[in-house]
Design a protein around this motif. Sequence first.
Motif, PDB file in Angstrom:
ATOM      1  N   PHE A 121     -38.283 -14.675 -48.500  1.00 33.83           N
ATOM      2  CA  PHE A 121     -38.933 -13.772 -49.437  1.00 33.83           C
ATOM      3  C   PHE A 121     -39.159 -14.505 -50.751  1.00 33.83           C
ATOM      4  O   PHE A 121     -38.548 -15.539 -51.011  1.00 33.83           O
ATOM      5  CB  PHE A 121     -38.124 -12.492 -49.661  1.00 33.83           C
ATOM      6  N   LYS A 122     -40.037 -13.962 -51.560  1.00 35.72           N
ATOM      7  CA  LYS A 122     -40.401 -14.565 -52.840  1.00 35.72           C
ATOM      8  C   LYS A 122     -39.814 -13.714 -53.964  1.00 35.72           C
ATOM      9  O   LYS A 122     -39.955 -12.490 -53.976  1.00 35.72           O
ATOM     10  CB  LYS A 122     -41.931 -14.600 -52.960  1.00 35.72           C
ATOM     11  N   ILE A 123     -39.136 -14.368 -54.903  1.00 37.87           N
ATOM     12  CA  ILE A 123     -38.540 -13.666 -56.035  1.00 37.87           C
ATOM     13  C   ILE A 123     -39.643 -13.183 -56.975  1.00 37.87           C
ATOM     14  O   ILE A 123     -40.561 -13.921 -57.317  1.00 37.87           O
ATOM     15  CB  ILE A 123     -37.582 -14.597 -56.821  1.00 37.87           C
ATOM     16  N   ASP A 124     -39.529 -11.912 -57.382  1.00 40.06           N
ATOM     17  CA  ASP A 124     -40.470 -11.308 -58.327  1.00 40.06           C
ATOM     18  C   ASP A 124     -39.643 -10.637 -59.413  1.00 40.06           C
ATOM     19  O   ASP A 124     -39.113  -9.542 -59.216  1.00 40.06           O
ATOM     20  CB  ASP A 124     -41.362 -10.303 -57.595  1.00 40.06           C
ATOM     21  N   HIS A 125     -39.506 -11.291 -60.560  1.00 40.65           N
ATOM     22  CA  HIS A 125     -38.660 -10.772 -61.638  1.00 40.65           C
ATOM     23  C   HIS A 125     -39.094  -9.396 -62.118  1.00 40.65           C
ATOM     24  O   HIS A 125     -38.266  -8.625 -62.587  1.00 40.65           O
ATOM     25  CB  HIS A 125     -38.623 -11.749 -62.805  1.00 40.65           C
ATOM     26  N   SER A 126     -40.388  -9.068 -62.002  1.00 42.34           N
ATOM     27  CA  SER A 126     -40.856  -7.761 -62.453  1.00 42.34           C
ATOM     28  C   SER A 126     -40.265  -6.638 -61.595  1.00 42.34           C
ATOM     29  O   SER A 126     -40.178  -5.495 -62.033  1.00 42.34           O
ATOM     30  CB  SER A 126     -42.385  -7.673 -62.420  1.00 42.34           C
ATOM     31  N   GLN A 127     -39.840  -6.955 -60.380  1.00 38.50           N
ATOM     32  CA  GLN A 127     -39.247  -5.957 -59.498  1.00 38.50           C
ATOM     33  C   GLN A 127     -37.750  -5.790 -59.756  1.00 38.50           C
ATOM     34  O   GLN A 127     -37.122  -4.906 -59.183  1.00 38.50           O
ATOM     35  CB  GLN A 127     -39.461  -6.355 -58.026  1.00 38.50           C
ATOM     36  N   GLY A 128     -37.184  -6.622 -60.613  1.00 33.98           N
ATOM     37  CA  GLY A 128     -35.749  -6.586 -60.868  1.00 33.98           C
ATOM     38  C   GLY A 128     -35.362  -5.822 -62.113  1.00 33.98           C
ATOM     39  O   GLY A 128     -34.199  -5.823 -62.499  1.00 33.98           O
TER      40      GLY A 128
END
Length: 148
Positions: free
Chosen positions: A3-10
Amino acid sequence: MGFKIDHSQGDGFEQIKPGEYEVKPINYTLDKAKTGSNMVIVDYEIRSDVDQPCQGQKIMYDNFVVSDNSMWRFHQASKAAGFPDGKEFESFRDWCEEFMNKPIRILTVLEKQTNGREYAKVKSFLPSNAGNTSVEDVKTPSDDKVPF
């Protein structure tokens, strides 16, 4: 599969504040209380199909202890879920199975835990003001009624 990390989802969730929420019970566990009494532990999801804060968040670990002093919670939750007065259940598991996914409204307060954090705790149960509007609750026509 990765999976790809997406800081906006954190970004953090909004803390659940004291108040009323339209919820559905989504999970239960049968366990024993520290006193040795039987206990039902229920988790709720704040409904996303109702315009309210904290949609989709969970309220976890609502304990229903099976004792003379605590049975009022079963009765109040059953009334909120629309169970008929006088309905009988063979077991607490049967009650749980019927309680799951019923639209209800809960009143929460914040309770401080031993770790110092505050969590939402269910104080009372009320009938839903929103009813049952979820897509999964819509009846699907049988195949013999579909023209194609």
